[in-house]
Design an enzyme around this catalytic site. Structure first.
Site, PDB file in Angstrom:
ATOM      1  N   GLY A  47      -2.573   4.155  10.749  1.00  0.00           N
ATOM      2  CA  GLY A  47      -2.931   2.921  10.038  1.00  0.00           C
ATOM      3  C   GLY A  47      -2.920   3.247   8.551  1.00  0.00           C
ATOM      4  N   TYR A 117       4.343  -2.919  17.724  1.00  0.00           N
ATOM      5  CA  TYR A 117       2.972  -2.967  17.219  1.00  0.00           C
ATOM      6  C   TYR A 117       2.050  -3.729  18.153  1.00  0.00           C
ATOM      7  CZ  TYR A 117       3.996  -1.651  12.319  1.00  0.00           C
ATOM      8  OH  TYR A 117       4.335  -1.003  11.173  1.00  0.00           O
ATOM      9  N   ASN A 178       3.027  -2.203  -0.237  1.00  0.00           N
ATOM     10  CA  ASN A 178       3.374  -1.876   1.149  1.00  0.00           C
ATOM     11  C   ASN A 178       3.989  -3.036   1.931  1.00  0.00           C
ATOM     12  OD1 ASN A 178       3.389   0.267   2.996  1.00  0.00           O
ATOM     13  ND2 ASN A 178       1.268   0.763   2.503  1.00  0.00           N
ATOM     14  N   ARG A 180       6.211  -4.118   4.124  1.00  0.00           N
ATOM     15  CA  ARG A 180       7.172  -3.804   5.183  1.00  0.00           C
ATOM     16  C   ARG A 180       7.835  -5.081   5.679  1.00  0.00           C
ATOM     17  NH1 ARG A 180       3.579   0.256   6.329  1.00  0.00           N
ATOM     18  NH2 ARG A 180       4.575   2.231   5.835  1.00  0.00           N
ATOM     19  N   ALA A 240      12.012  10.815  -2.038  1.00  0.00           N
ATOM     20  CA  ALA A 240      12.474  12.145  -2.416  1.00  0.00           C
ATOM     21  C   ALA A 240      12.885  12.216  -3.888  1.00  0.00           C
ATOM     22  CB  ALA A 240      13.630  12.570  -1.519  1.00  0.00           C
ATOM     23  N   GLY A 242      10.784  11.463  -6.219  1.00  0.00           N
ATOM     24  CA  GLY A 242       9.556  11.752  -6.973  1.00  0.00           C
ATOM     25  C   GLY A 242       8.782  10.497  -7.338  1.00  0.00           C
ATOM     26  N   GLY A 267       3.667   7.718   6.254  1.00  0.00           N
ATOM     27  CA  GLY A 267       2.394   8.103   5.650  1.00  0.00           C
ATOM     28  C   GLY A 267       2.516   8.766   4.296  1.00  0.00           C
ATOM     29  N   ASP A 270       0.993   6.617   1.559  1.00  0.00           N
ATOM     30  CA  ASP A 270      -0.463   6.481   1.715  1.00  0.00           C
ATOM     31  C   ASP A 270      -1.165   7.772   1.282  1.00  0.00           C
ATOM     32  OD1 ASP A 270       0.318   4.056   2.867  1.00  0.00           O
ATOM     33  OD2 ASP A 270       0.438   4.984   4.847  1.00  0.00           O
TER      34      ASP A 270
HETATM   35  P1  ATP Z   1       5.570   4.738   3.015  1.00  0.00           P
HETATM   36  O1  ATP Z   1       5.045   3.383   2.704  1.00  0.00           O
HETATM   37  O2  ATP Z   1       6.739   4.736   3.929  1.00  0.00           O
HETATM   38  O3  ATP Z   1       4.502   5.704   3.444  1.00  0.00           O
HETATM   39  P2  ATP Z   1       6.187   4.766   0.171  1.00  0.00           P
HETATM   40  O4  ATP Z   1       7.455   4.017   0.011  1.00  0.00           O
HETATM   41  O5  ATP Z   1       4.947   4.031  -0.158  1.00  0.00           O
HETATM   42  O6  ATP Z   1       6.136   5.358   1.664  1.00  0.00           O
HETATM   43  P3  ATP Z   1       7.383   7.179  -0.814  1.00  0.00           P
HETATM   44  O7  ATP Z   1       7.995   6.965  -2.138  1.00  0.00           O
HETATM   45  O8  ATP Z   1       8.250   7.219   0.373  1.00  0.00           O
HETATM   46  O9  ATP Z   1       6.205   6.118  -0.655  1.00  0.00           O
HETATM   47  O10 ATP Z   1       6.558   8.550  -0.849  1.00  0.00           O
HETATM   48  C1  ATP Z   1       5.491   8.761  -1.762  1.00  0.00           C
HETATM   49  C2  ATP Z   1       5.673  10.082  -2.495  1.00  0.00           C
HETATM   50  O11 ATP Z   1       5.668  11.164  -1.532  1.00  0.00           O
HETATM   51  C3  ATP Z   1       6.948  10.212  -3.274  1.00  0.00           C
HETATM   52  O12 ATP Z   1       6.786   9.707  -4.584  1.00  0.00           O
HETATM   53  C4  ATP Z   1       7.173  11.733  -3.263  1.00  0.00           C
HETATM   54  O13 ATP Z   1       6.441  12.334  -4.304  1.00  0.00           O
HETATM   55  C5  ATP Z   1       6.600  12.147  -1.914  1.00  0.00           C
HETATM   56  N1  ATP Z   1       7.670  12.198  -0.917  1.00  0.00           N
HETATM   57  C6  ATP Z   1       8.019  11.264  -0.010  1.00  0.00           C
HETATM   58  N2  ATP Z   1       9.101  11.636   0.729  1.00  0.00           N
HETATM   59  C7  ATP Z   1       9.437  12.865   0.285  1.00  0.00           C
HETATM   60  C8  ATP Z   1      10.457  13.822   0.617  1.00  0.00           C
HETATM   61  N3  ATP Z   1      11.350  13.586   1.576  1.00  0.00           N
HETATM   62  N4  ATP Z   1      10.488  14.989  -0.064  1.00  0.00           N
HETATM   63  C9  ATP Z   1       9.598  15.238  -1.035  1.00  0.00           C
HETATM   64  N5  ATP Z   1       8.626  14.402  -1.411  1.00  0.00           N
HETATM   65  C10 ATP Z   1       8.538  13.219  -0.766  1.00  0.00           C
HETATM   66 MG    MG Z   2       4.363   2.453   0.828  1.00  0.00          MG
END
Ligand code: ATP
Ligand code: MG
Length: 327
Positions: A47, A117, A178, A180, A240, A242, A267, A270
């Site tokens: 969650g 879900y 978030n 989705r 990935a 950053g 996650g 989060d």
């Molecule tokens: P989700 O909602 O799916 O959990 P999000 O879109 O809110 O993800 P992301 O940008 O996917 O957030 O991930 C958050 C942070 O985690 C990124 O800014 C990065 O620093 C780190 N991160 C995520 N995926 C990777 C990866 N494959 N390799 C390295 N760092 C990652």
């Molecule tokens: Mg997110």
């Protein structure tokens, strides 16, 4: 005020997140959905709000969860997990009628996910303003809102009331949109989203959510608009790629991602948010908070299960020492 003052200090009271507590059950093979029997692994505690609170607490931030679980093992698993992380679980409702929520997830070859879900039709949908919630909110220092709950009337009622009380006592508010695609809402949800954006001190969007939150196109224009609305800082997640920090004094910081092998991306955002918020509320400067946040997100994707890679401060310190950055 300096950027250090954008969020209420940890000592004011816990960071509270309101929303779904679920177990996640993950297909161990890659493919299209659940149309045939297949190997699965789980239950994992999950969650988005719970993952956020778990990482916030592990980082050493004061943290508390508001949600509802069933009177079953899935619920007990989640409560025990959050308590072990150091989170306050006093305002989690145990519903006697409905089971704990669940999400089955399977990855496709292109990295997309198929979900089944049982969320708002489970105990997760039985949220309401209880005495325990009132007592917690009355001593809370920060409210973090996940966009996933804005379509859920029970959760929204708590959030709206809690935001007012927490702001009145000098607390702060943050929002992770978030958005989705499976959970897109209606006009009412959009109005709640706009209200939350205007109320937020910190915004944690990923990708196109930045422009969506601002309601205008273009990164620079979106940031200008958000700061004009009263947002103090924006941290943009780029997977990935950053993450980047922006504040209304024009400061921009870019943090490259850590170089890890991604096992399970669920996650990451989060954990990133939970670590970032804990660090900032503990008084860390944005650059240091951004490093811990990137480490928390990256470490979490190296483990199967949505919060299995959430790290303590000591674990994240070690991860940072031992892991290189992407170019
Ligand atoms: P989700 O909602 O799916 O959990 P999000 O879109 O809110 O993800 P992301 O940008 O996917 O957030 O991930 C958050 C942070 O985690 C990124 O800014 C990065 O620093 C780190 N991160 C995520 N995926 C990777 C990866 N494959 N390799 C390295 N760092 C990652
Ligand atoms: Mg997110």
């Amino acid at each position: 005020m300096t950027s250090e003052g954008a969020l209420a200090r940890d000592a004011l009271g816990p960071t509270v997140c309101v929303g779904e507590i679920l177990v996640e059950i993950v297909a161990t093979t890659i493919g299209e959905g659940f149309l045939e029997p297949q190997p699965l692994v789980g239950p994992f505690p999950s969650g988005a709000p719970a993952i956020f609170i778990d990482q916030c607490a592990r980082m050493g931030g004061s943290a508390a969860m508001v949600g509802a679980v069933g009177d079953d093992d899935f619920g007990r698993l989640n409560i025990a997990r959050l308590a072990r992380a150091g989170a306050d679980v006093s305002a989690i409702i145990v519903d006697r009628e409905r089971p704990t929520g669940s999400a089955f997830v399977r990855y496709r070859p292109d990295g997309a996910r198929d979900f089944v879900y049982n969320m708002w039709t489970s105990a997760a949908g039985c949220l309401g303003w209880t005495d325990a919630v009132a007592a917690l909110i009355g001593r809370a220092g920060h409210l973090h809102v996940m966009g996933t709950v804005l379509a859920e009337p029970g959760a929204w009622e708590i959030i709206e009331r809690a935001a007012g009380i927490i702001k009145d006592r000098g607390g702060s508010v943050s929002l992770d949109p978030n958005l989705r695609k499976e959970l897109r809402g209606d006009g009412e949800t959009d109005r709640r989203f706009a209200r939350m954006v205007a109320m937020s001190d910190l915004l944690l969007p990923s990708g196109e959510e930045l422009e969506r939150a601002a309601g205008v196109a273009g990164e620079a224009e979106a940031l200008r608009r958000l700061f004009a609305l009263g947002v103090r800082e924006v941290v943009l997640k780029r997977g990935a790629g950053g993450a980047s920090y922006f504040d209304r004094d024009g400061l921009r910081l870019d943090a490259p991602a850590f170089a890890v092998e991604e096992v399970d991306p669920t996650g990451a955002g989060d954990c990133f948010g939970g670590a970032y918020l804990a660090c900032r509320r503990l008084g860390m400067a944005p650059a240091a908070a951004l490093t811990y946040a990137c480490a928390a997100g990256a470490r979490n994707v190296t483990r199967r299960g949505p919060m299995e890679g959430a790290g303590t401060r000591a674990e994240l310190d070690r991860f940072i020492r031992e892991t290189g950055r992407r170019a």
